[in-house]
Design a protein around this motif. Structure first.
Motif, mmCIF file in Angstrom:
data_model
loop_
_atom_site.group_PDB
_atom_site.id
_atom_site.type_symbol
_atom_site.label_atom_id
_atom_site.label_comp_id
_atom_site.label_asym_id
_atom_site.label_seq_id
_atom_site.Cartn_x
_atom_site.Cartn_y
_atom_site.Cartn_z
ATOM 1 N N PRO A 41 1.231 -1.280 -0.034
ATOM 2 C CA PRO A 41 0.431 0.110 -0.196
ATOM 3 C C PRO A 41 0.820 1.333 -0.387
ATOM 4 O O PRO A 41 0.888 2.274 -0.222
ATOM 5 C CB PRO A 41 -0.690 0.127 1.027
ATOM 6 C CG PRO A 41 -0.745 -1.120 1.301
ATOM 7 C CD PRO A 41 0.269 -2.253 0.897
ATOM 8 N N PRO A 42 2.033 1.075 0.898
ATOM 9 C CA PRO A 42 3.350 2.689 1.095
ATOM 10 C C PRO A 42 3.154 3.015 -0.817
ATOM 11 O O PRO A 42 3.895 3.932 -1.458
ATOM 12 C CB PRO A 42 3.653 2.738 1.609
ATOM 13 C CG PRO A 42 3.649 1.722 2.415
ATOM 14 C CD PRO A 42 2.458 0.518 2.368
ATOM 15 N N ILE A 43 3.916 1.805 -1.291
ATOM 16 C CA ILE A 43 4.418 2.348 -2.163
ATOM 17 C C ILE A 43 3.484 2.546 -3.653
ATOM 18 O O ILE A 43 3.670 3.419 -4.168
ATOM 19 C CB ILE A 43 4.874 0.718 -2.848
ATOM 20 C CG1 ILE A 43 6.197 0.790 -2.046
ATOM 21 C CG2 ILE A 43 5.726 1.133 -4.641
ATOM 22 C CD1 ILE A 43 7.026 -0.946 -2.792
ATOM 23 N N LEU A 44 2.538 1.611 -2.775
ATOM 24 C CA LEU A 44 1.228 2.151 -4.512
ATOM 25 C C LEU A 44 0.220 3.287 -4.144
ATOM 26 O O LEU A 44 0.419 4.531 -4.880
ATOM 27 C CB LEU A 44 -0.025 1.315 -4.033
ATOM 28 C CG LEU A 44 -1.111 1.357 -5.092
ATOM 29 C CD1 LEU A 44 -1.080 0.725 -6.334
ATOM 30 C CD2 LEU A 44 -2.267 0.456 -4.291
ATOM 31 N N ILE A 45 0.614 4.047 -3.445
ATOM 32 C CA ILE A 45 0.048 5.594 -3.047
ATOM 33 C C ILE A 45 1.053 6.751 -2.950
ATOM 34 O O ILE A 45 0.718 7.419 -3.705
ATOM 35 C CB ILE A 45 -0.353 5.665 -0.580
ATOM 36 C CG1 ILE A 45 -1.301 4.950 -0.357
ATOM 37 C CG2 ILE A 45 -0.392 6.726 -0.925
ATOM 38 C CD1 ILE A 45 -1.590 4.646 0.891
#
Length: 347
Positions: free
Chosen positions: A3-7
């Motif tokens: 999730p952090p990378i996707l954000i």
């Protein structure tokens, strides 16, 4: 993808497009395009397999070539005008090079070859981003420079795009490729009206994005990627089958639905500008698109394919996906026709 990378990646894509939308300086526009291009590639390769890898490489090479051409056009314009501001482009060569670069980014014919290949190679969610969000930035730049674009060049590209979008989708069974060819045809309609009434292009883009988002979300909800898998929908989700029917006909531009608004207004605007052959040609080629949408609608909602069981009960697991934007998108994609008088006043 975590999730952090996707954000981070998603916010870079959004920021890149926003920079293009809000800049009045050519270098900033170019930087926005680059940010957007480099950040979309991990999204395209979300499902990491050789096909996605190949699609991402094709996308990167095409967009990098377009960026190079765009910079060439910007530099020619700088040499002739002496400033970096996005305004009238006095030099026809600069104008033509920039238009061709943006046509490559959009997938207008004759630079359309990457669109079906890339869309087919990536997942449904990545294809959705590719065919909706990625069209906004290049069209916004075309909107800004529309007074200095060569009309003959744009109309020629528009005519071939509408034709390619119609012919290309005829023999397809893969839903992503069908939507990619549909995208090429819609881009052709937008390019045709760009020089004469750019506001109509914005209207067309808005309705196209709503219809395409709705269609992709319905496909993602049933996990359908081919006409065959779509044809089993009636047994499992009859309501979804009828919604796909309505959305397909709207994408084809049939009168009682929203998809008819841009076609109607574009044909009206072109005839006001004493163009008779072009709108007639575009209306006839739109029938090709309508044919393959009708075929999908027929396979989905109008035929009962033999099922594994004799009862008409559901036999597959329920889809647990939450599609919160689907109801408003479906309403907007099918029921906006009564708003046409208001929209025509705004134009």
């Amino acid at each position: 993808m975590k999730p952090p990378i996707l954000i981070i990646i998603t916010s870079t894509i959004i920021l890149g497009t926003m920079i293009v939308l809000f800049s009045s300086h050519w270098l900033m526009i170019w930087i926005g395009f680059e940010m957007n291009m480099l950040a979309i590639i991990p999204i395209l390769m979300k499902k990491f397999n050789p096909r996605a890898m190949e699609a991402s490489t094709k996308y990167f090479l095409t967009q990098a070539t377009a960026s190079m051409l765009l910079m060439l056009g910007i530099i020619i314009n700088l040499l002739y005008s002496g400033h970096w501001t996005v305004s009238m482009i006095p030099n026809p060569i600069a104008s033509t090079v920039i238009t061709i670069a943006l046509a490559m980014k959009l997938g207008l014919s004759p630079f359309h070859f990457w669109v079906p290949e890339v869309t087919q190679g990536v997942s449904l969610s990545s294809g959705m981003v590719l065919l909706t969000w990625q069209k906004i930035a290049p069209l916004s730049v075309l909107y800004q420079i529309s007074p200095s674009i060569n009309p003959n060049l744009l109309v020629a590209m528009a005519a071939t795009s509408v034709l390619v979008g119609g012919w290309g989708g005829l023999n397809q069974t893969q839903l992503r490729k069908i939507l990619a060819y549909s995208s090429i045809a819609h881009m052709g309609w937008m390019a045709a009206i760009m020089v004469y009434n750019p506001t109509l292009m914005i209207l067309n883009l808005t309705i196209y994005i709503m219809m395409t988002l709705g269609t992709f979300m319905l496909f993602m909800y049933n996990l359908s990627t081919t006409t065959l898998s779509l044809s089993h929908t009636w047994n499992k989700l009859p309501l979804i089958a009828s919604l796909i029917l309505a959305l397909m006909l709207s994408l084809g531009g049939l009168p009682p639905l929203s998809g008819f608004i841009p076609k109607w207004m574009i044909i009206q605007e072109l005839t006001k500008n004493d163009m008779i052959v072009m709108p007639m040609f575009m209306a006839i080629t739109a029938l090709l698109n309508l044919y393959f949408y009708m075929r999908l609608a027929y396979a989905t909602a109008l035929t009962m394919f033999p099922s594994a069981n004799n009862t008409k009960m559901k036999w597959q697991f329920e889809s647990m996906k939450k599609m919160i934007f689907l109801p408003p998108l479906i309403v907007a994609s099918t029921m906006l026709l009564p708003l046409t008088p208001m929209l025509s006043i705004m134009d």
